[in-house]
Design a protein around this motif. Structure first.
Motif, PDB file in Angstrom:
ATOM      1  N   PHE A 460      35.257 -76.855 106.555  1.00 42.52           N
ATOM      2  CA  PHE A 460      36.343 -75.839 105.824  1.00 42.52           C
ATOM      3  C   PHE A 460      38.084 -75.591 105.848  1.00 42.52           C
ATOM      4  O   PHE A 460      38.447 -75.676 105.408  1.00 42.52           O
ATOM      5  CB  PHE A 460      35.582 -75.136 106.011  1.00 42.52           C
ATOM      6  N   GLU A 461      37.693 -75.752 107.272  1.00 40.38           N
ATOM      7  CA  GLU A 461      39.054 -76.104 107.772  1.00 40.38           C
ATOM      8  C   GLU A 461      40.016 -77.083 106.917  1.00 40.38           C
ATOM      9  O   GLU A 461      41.330 -77.198 106.472  1.00 40.38           O
ATOM     10  CB  GLU A 461      39.229 -76.514 109.386  1.00 40.38           C
ATOM     11  N   ILE A 462      39.201 -78.387 106.759  1.00 42.10           N
ATOM     12  CA  ILE A 462      40.477 -79.390 106.180  1.00 42.10           C
ATOM     13  C   ILE A 462      40.640 -78.953 104.786  1.00 42.10           C
ATOM     14  O   ILE A 462      41.331 -79.210 103.971  1.00 42.10           O
ATOM     15  CB  ILE A 462      39.640 -80.779 106.123  1.00 42.10           C
ATOM     16  N   ILE A 463      39.826 -78.217 104.507  1.00 44.47           N
ATOM     17  CA  ILE A 463      39.378 -77.776 102.519  1.00 44.47           C
ATOM     18  C   ILE A 463      40.243 -76.959 102.281  1.00 44.47           C
ATOM     19  O   ILE A 463      40.701 -77.111 101.525  1.00 44.47           O
ATOM     20  CB  ILE A 463      38.182 -77.634 102.569  1.00 44.47           C
ATOM     21  N   ASP A 464      40.847 -76.080 103.525  1.00 38.58           N
ATOM     22  CA  ASP A 464      41.531 -75.068 103.490  1.00 38.58           C
ATOM     23  C   ASP A 464      42.875 -75.177 103.723  1.00 38.58           C
ATOM     24  O   ASP A 464      44.586 -74.336 103.161  1.00 38.58           O
ATOM     25  CB  ASP A 464      40.810 -73.663 104.089  1.00 38.58           C
ATOM     26  N   THR A 465      43.066 -76.199 104.397  1.00 34.83           N
ATOM     27  CA  THR A 465      44.831 -76.652 104.260  1.00 34.83           C
ATOM     28  C   THR A 465      45.219 -76.882 103.363  1.00 34.83           C
ATOM     29  O   THR A 465      44.839 -77.764 102.871  1.00 34.83           O
ATOM     30  CB  THR A 465      44.810 -77.834 105.789  1.00 34.83           C
ATOM     31  N   ILE A 466      46.758 -76.471 103.410  1.00 37.20           N
ATOM     32  CA  ILE A 466      47.555 -76.403 102.086  1.00 37.20           C
ATOM     33  C   ILE A 466      48.482 -77.163 102.510  1.00 37.20           C
ATOM     34  O   ILE A 466      49.033 -77.156 103.842  1.00 37.20           O
ATOM     35  CB  ILE A 466      47.939 -74.429 102.196  1.00 37.20           C
ATOM     36  N   PRO A 467      48.596 -78.351 102.040  1.00 38.30           N
ATOM     37  CA  PRO A 467      49.174 -79.369 102.588  1.00 38.30           C
ATOM     38  C   PRO A 467      50.183 -78.887 102.594  1.00 38.30           C
ATOM     39  O   PRO A 467      51.494 -78.111 101.155  1.00 38.30           O
ATOM     40  CB  PRO A 467      49.370 -80.783 100.733  1.00 38.30           C
ATOM     41  N   ASP A 468      51.622 -79.200 102.780  1.00 36.46           N
ATOM     42  CA  ASP A 468      52.980 -78.884 102.969  1.00 36.46           C
ATOM     43  C   ASP A 468      53.957 -79.694 101.952  1.00 36.46           C
ATOM     44  O   ASP A 468      54.818 -78.643 101.537  1.00 36.46           O
ATOM     45  CB  ASP A 468      53.520 -79.367 104.205  1.00 36.46           C
ATOM     46  N   VAL A 469      53.636 -80.707 101.585  1.00 38.27           N
ATOM     47  CA  VAL A 469      53.596 -80.831  99.636  1.00 38.27           C
ATOM     48  C   VAL A 469      53.303 -81.002  99.634  1.00 38.27           C
ATOM     49  O   VAL A 469      51.750 -81.799  99.222  1.00 38.27           O
ATOM     50  CB  VAL A 469      54.235 -82.982 100.257  1.00 38.27           C
ATOM     51  N   ARG A 470      53.072 -79.889  98.201  1.00 43.00           N
ATOM     52  CA  ARG A 470      52.374 -79.668  97.128  1.00 43.00           C
ATOM     53  C   ARG A 470      52.860 -79.730  95.861  1.00 43.00           C
ATOM     54  O   ARG A 470      54.411 -78.891  95.899  1.00 43.00           O
ATOM     55  CB  ARG A 470      51.867 -78.414  97.533  1.00 43.00           C
ATOM     56  N   GLU A 471      52.238 -79.513  94.812  1.00 43.12           N
ATOM     57  CA  GLU A 471      52.795 -79.888  93.317  1.00 43.12           C
ATOM     58  C   GLU A 471      53.425 -78.344  92.968  1.00 43.12           C
ATOM     59  O   GLU A 471      52.454 -77.353  93.433  1.00 43.12           O
ATOM     60  CB  GLU A 471      51.607 -79.951  92.782  1.00 43.12           C
ATOM     61  N   ALA A 472      54.697 -77.574  92.589  1.00 43.54           N
ATOM     62  CA  ALA A 472      55.306 -76.874  92.323  1.00 43.54           C
ATOM     63  C   ALA A 472      54.573 -75.974  91.145  1.00 43.54           C
ATOM     64  O   ALA A 472      53.577 -76.957  90.310  1.00 43.54           O
ATOM     65  CB  ALA A 472      56.127 -76.912  91.806  1.00 43.54           C
ATOM     66  N   ALA A 473      54.136 -74.296  91.401  1.00 41.26           N
ATOM     67  CA  ALA A 473      53.323 -73.643  90.479  1.00 41.26           C
ATOM     68  C   ALA A 473      53.741 -74.211  88.750  1.00 41.26           C
ATOM     69  O   ALA A 473      52.872 -74.613  87.835  1.00 41.26           O
ATOM     70  CB  ALA A 473      53.337 -72.914  90.558  1.00 41.26           C
ATOM     71  N   ASP A 474      55.683 -74.804  88.560  1.00 40.08           N
ATOM     72  CA  ASP A 474      55.674 -74.720  87.553  1.00 40.08           C
ATOM     73  C   ASP A 474      56.047 -76.409  87.617  1.00 40.08           C
ATOM     74  O   ASP A 474      57.643 -76.462  86.504  1.00 40.08           O
ATOM     75  CB  ASP A 474      56.218 -73.783  87.082  1.00 40.08           C
ATOM     76  N   ALA A 475      55.780 -77.129  88.045  1.00 43.01           N
ATOM     77  CA  ALA A 475      56.416 -78.125  87.893  1.00 43.01           C
ATOM     78  C   ALA A 475      56.474 -79.006  86.536  1.00 43.01           C
ATOM     79  O   ALA A 475      56.186 -79.111  85.590  1.00 43.01           O
ATOM     80  CB  ALA A 475      55.280 -79.371  88.756  1.00 43.01           C
ATOM     81  N   VAL A 476      57.751 -79.709  86.349  1.00 50.84           N
ATOM     82  CA  VAL A 476      58.566 -80.291  85.457  1.00 50.84           C
ATOM     83  C   VAL A 476      57.979 -81.866  85.040  1.00 50.84           C
ATOM     84  O   VAL A 476      58.084 -82.671  86.183  1.00 50.84           O
ATOM     85  CB  VAL A 476      59.959 -80.144  85.801  1.00 50.84           C
ATOM     86  N   PRO A 477      56.697 -82.283  83.894  1.00 52.65           N
ATOM     87  CA  PRO A 477      56.698 -83.113  83.942  1.00 52.65           C
ATOM     88  C   PRO A 477      57.858 -84.052  83.156  1.00 52.65           C
ATOM     89  O   PRO A 477      58.746 -83.566  82.621  1.00 52.65           O
ATOM     90  CB  PRO A 477      56.012 -82.978  82.166  1.00 52.65           C
ATOM     91  N   ASP A 551      60.419 -80.175  92.279  1.00 53.34           N
ATOM     92  CA  ASP A 551      59.683 -78.989  90.973  1.00 53.34           C
ATOM     93  C   ASP A 551      59.480 -80.685  89.875  1.00 53.34           C
ATOM     94  O   ASP A 551      58.644 -79.948  89.001  1.00 53.34           O
ATOM     95  CB  ASP A 551      60.933 -78.869  90.578  1.00 53.34           C
ATOM     96  N   ILE A 552      59.270 -81.946  90.403  1.00 55.52           N
ATOM     97  CA  ILE A 552      58.958 -82.472  89.797  1.00 55.52           C
ATOM     98  C   ILE A 552      57.202 -82.848  89.731  1.00 55.52           C
ATOM     99  O   ILE A 552      56.566 -82.818  90.899  1.00 55.52           O
ATOM    100  CB  ILE A 552      59.145 -84.114  89.846  1.00 55.52           C
ATOM    101  N   ARG A 553      56.180 -82.925  88.809  1.00 52.58           N
ATOM    102  CA  ARG A 553      55.129 -83.429  88.898  1.00 52.58           C
ATOM    103  C   ARG A 553      54.975 -84.617  89.204  1.00 52.58           C
ATOM    104  O   ARG A 553      55.369 -85.565  89.291  1.00 52.58           O
ATOM    105  CB  ARG A 553      54.713 -83.206  87.304  1.00 52.58           C
ATOM    106  N   GLN A 554      53.798 -84.602  90.945  1.00 61.15           N
ATOM    107  CA  GLN A 554      53.661 -85.202  91.884  1.00 61.15           C
ATOM    108  C   GLN A 554      53.059 -86.329  90.823  1.00 61.15           C
ATOM    109  O   GLN A 554      53.838 -87.939  91.143  1.00 61.15           O
ATOM    110  CB  GLN A 554      52.483 -85.248  92.625  1.00 61.15           C
ATOM    111  N   GLU A 555      52.417 -86.676  89.694  1.00 62.76           N
ATOM    112  CA  GLU A 555      51.890 -87.685  88.973  1.00 62.76           C
ATOM    113  C   GLU A 555      52.682 -88.965  88.487  1.00 62.76           C
ATOM    114  O   GLU A 555      52.849 -89.543  89.023  1.00 62.76           O
ATOM    115  CB  GLU A 555      50.429 -87.000  88.172  1.00 62.76           C
TER     116      GLU A 555
END
Ligand code: ADP
Length: 731
Positions: A460-477, A551-555
């Motif tokens: 669970f510790e791994i599953i719960d770790t929040i990645p430092d680099v993460r997608e912004a909630a309002d990421a721009v496509p 702010d850019i969508r990671q994909e």
């Protein structure tokens, strides 16, 4: 703990030393990789090394120390100082001390330069469990001895939820099996009391014996069905758990892996998932059935004869007390065993990852010894752990046999006096033997529940770790980008307080090719890491077509950035699959076209199975130049707007070099390109060169402009030209 002190010296050593101690560190392995404590102490005047008993082994005056260095080798590190009389090795240490030793090294360096002792925050030192104070293992915040069991159980049970109906069916089947198992002893009683009597002709015997057979058959069938169901459920739950761990690992940022030994995750994905699954399938289901079976047996025994039942249970508290009092020993041994197992996994992983280094330096024996030491420790610990149970079980058996003996004695007397029948006594004894099964199961329960819960918590510790680099909630496509890159006031350090890039400013137009040059360690790869958004900047920003990378969508970002790295990683699979890695649905035609552009087609066609040739793990069967061309083909097919090239350092023969250069020239056309080149001659096509020096951009311009200023770039070119002349390769 005083935040300034890494390992506080014991009072005895402190008073013996009688000097002003500035910093102290306790190391854990000797030069031969064996566990042994040693103290390294930094005082106002000297660096003193003491053995565990406080005997002085080394004393180096601060005045002769130039600098200190801590280097990690495979499995162990070495702390050394450079003095005016030459280098001196101070101590060795295991990977878990890396942070402490690094802090100690910084302290020596600061004091040797006459600076203030660096301030240490808790973050600089290895963490210990806030509850029990034991050191936490590298890569985990979970102390297996202090996990909040209730919370973990609730969360763990969620994995069983999708299979609720089948779990209930499984429990019902087990209850049926338990119920049926109570029948044969009763039938035996009837046979003995009512059938096998002097005046009976045995007409009932056949029926009863057949019933006995039927009960056993039914029990066997139900058990088989339940067993299969258990396996079916277990495999699926374990599959789901493994999937979640793996997904979580894939989502984590690179910074997470920088600080951890990756080998430990192999164990986590497999072993921990198995422990969790066992808890869910065997644990939960067995628990229900064992409890019911225990209760049912007790009821049957009480019904048969309450007096004998009381006699039989007399020893039960003794068994419970013994297991509870053994618990602290078991817990500690089990914890040590777990740590050793992790260490063994890490050792194997590290030495196999670094197998080339091991072989190149002929250190196989050293690695074998190191492994063997941990291995023997594991042997020792598991012998003691399992040995403990081997000793305890006969003890339990003995204690429980006491109850049986009492029942035989008093029960036998009652049979003789005619107050109970022989059949009753026989049935009673059979139930009594059945009673000890669940009891022993319960005595081991805490052991494996703790095991499973700690595993679950680590997962669970791994599953719960929040990645430092993460997608912004309002990421721009941004499905289509042009390729303009603007970097403003960018600063970054892998460790926040140790900046690797400082105030970088750079504007790059779409389609421009930028060559990144500079000494090794200047920060070029780090710059590339930030461009790919493997890490986020500490300060400043990188804008892509005017939008911050964060702010850019990671994909979208990753679909438009392509990399051709220095060390091409080929996955285990065919050449075709490797080229189509970023575009798995590419057609054969597209793949071949990409390979042709990358000048790879002709050598691929010469391979035994052409595009279907399997390349081994890490593509061992291809040469460096060939792997690079596969990587170029991969990038051509990926067709990114922004291209990152990290040129291979290894020298290639002239023909391969020409082919690669040609392929690269085709690849970079029309794309914004950042290229790190180790041979400066390969940057001829670059529009601009940017020179890095200690994390800063010190020069920028064309090859000619930079040569004319006679700065850092000029120096680099000159050094390389001289080098190639010495080598006689002339560029
Ligand atoms: P270059 O590519 O110019 O040779 P790098 O960007 O690789 O330089 O390294 C710049 C500095 O960052 C070096 O001092 C290096 O030790 C450090 N560094 C590189 N990668 C990491 C990492 N993952 N964690 C911590 N420090 C790192």
């Amino acid at each position: 703990m005083n935040s300034q002190i890494i390992d506080a010296l014991p009072q005895a050593l402190l008073s013996e030393l009688g000097e002003d101690v500035l910093q102290s560190l306790c190391t854990d392995v000797d030069a031969f990789g064996k566990f042994s404590e040693q103290w390294a102490i930094l005082t106002k005047n000297a660096l003193v090394m003491l053995d565990a008993d406080g005997r002085e082994q080394h004393r180096i005056a601060l005045s002769v120390i130039i600098s200190a260095d801590a280097q990690m080798y495979i499995g162990a590190g070495r702390l050394s100082v450079k003095t005016t009389d030459g280098p001196v090795v101070l101590a060795h240490y295991s990977p878990r001390l890396v942070q402490k030793v690094s802090a100690f090294k910084n302290a020596i360096n600061a004091v040797a330069k006459g600076e203030q002792l660096p301030h240490l925050s808790e973050k600089d030192l290895p963490r210990t469990c806030p509850t029990c104070g034991r050191p936490l293992d590298v890569g985990t915040n979970v102390c297996p001895l202090c996990v909040d069991k209730g919370k973990v159980v609730v969360r763990l049970i969620r994995y069983a939820k999708p299979f609720r109906n089948l779990m209930i069916l499984s429990i019902l089947l087990l209850l049926a099996v338990t119920g049926i198992s109570l029948v044969p002893p009763y039938l035996t009683k009837v046979i003995v009391d009512k059938v096998i009597t002097p005046h009976n002709f045995g007409s009932m015997l056949l029926i009863l014996v057949l019933s006995l057979l039927l009960a056993n058959l039914l029990q066997a069938v139900l058990q088989a069905v339940r067993g299969y169901l258990g396996v079916w459920l277990g495999s699926r739950m374990m599959g789901n758990i493994r999937r979640d761990i793996y997904d979580a690992l894939m989502k984590l940022s690179l910074s997470y892996f920088d600080k951890r030994q990756t080998s430990q995750f192999i164990g986590r994905v497999n072993n921990d998932a198995q422990q969790m699954q066992q808890f869910l399938t065997d644990g939960l289901i067995m628990m229900t059935s064992q409890v019911t079976s225990l209760v049912a047996i007790i009821v049957m025994m009480l019904r048969l004869n309450w007096f004998l039942a009381v006699l039989a249970f007399i020893t039960t508290p003794l068994i419970l007390i013994t297991s509870i009092s053994l618990w602290p020993f078991v817990r500690l041994r089990w914890y040590r065993l777990w740590r050793t197992r992790v260490r063994l996994n890490v050792l194997v992983g590290d030495s196999l990852n670094g197998i080339r280094v091991v072989k190149a330096f002929g250190q196989e024996q050293m690695e074998e010894d190191r492994y063997q030491e941990a291995n023997l420790r594991m042997v020792d610990l598991s012998t003691r752990m399992d040995g403990l149970w081997q000793g305890v079980f006969p003890l339990f058996n003995f204690i429980s046999s006491f109850g049986t003996v009492l029942v035989w004695f008093f029960g036998g007397r009652e049979v003789l006096h005619g107050s109970i029948t022989l059949g009753t006594l026989m049935a009673f004894i059979t139930y009594l033997n059945m009673f000890f099964g669940p009891l022993q199961w319960f005595s081991q329960l805490i052991n494996w529940v703790t095991n499973a819960l700690a595993s679950a918590e680590r997962v669970f510790e791994i599953i719960d770790t929040i990645p430092d680099v993460r997608e912004a909630a309002d990421a721009v496509p941004m499905p289509l980008i042009e390729g303009r890159v603007e970097i403003e006031g960018l600063s970054f350090g892998y460790e926040r307080h140790h900046p690797v890039l400082k105030n970088i400013n750079l504007q790059v137009e779409p389609g421009e090719m930028i060559g990144l040059v500079g000494h090794s360690g200047a920060g070029k790869s780090t710059f590339i890491n930030l461009l790919c958004r493997f890490y986020d900047p500490n300060e400043g920003s990188i804008l892509l077509d005017g939008t911050d990378l964060r702010d850019i969508r990671q994909e979208d970002l990753h679909s438009q950035i392509g990399v051709v790295l220095q060390e091409t990683f080929l996955f285990d699979g065919t050449v075709k699959e490797n080229i189509a890695y970023a575009k798995p649905d590419a057609s054969q035609y597209e793949i071949m076209r990409a390979a042709k552009i990358a000048n790879a087609h002709s050598f691929i066609m010469r391979l035994t199975d052409g595009y279907d040739t399997r390349v081994g793990e890490r593509g061992h069967r291809l040469s460096g130049g060939e792997k690079q061309r596969i990587a170029i083909a991969r990038a051509v097919l990926h067709d990114p707007r922004i291209l990152i090239l990290d040129e291979a350092t290894a020298s290639l023969d002239t023909e391969t070099e020409r082919q690669i250069q040609e392929a690269l020239a085709r690849l970079v056309k029309g794309r914004t390109t950042f290229a790190i080149a180790h041979r400066l001659s390969t940057l001829r096509n670059a529009n601009r060169l940017v020179v890095f020096e200690r994390g800063e951009i010190v020069e920028a311009g064309t090859h000619e402009e930079l040569l004319s200023t006679e700065g850092v770039y000029y120096g680099l070119v000159k050094a390389q030209t001289e080098l190639s002349q010495i080598r006689g390769v002339g560029e």
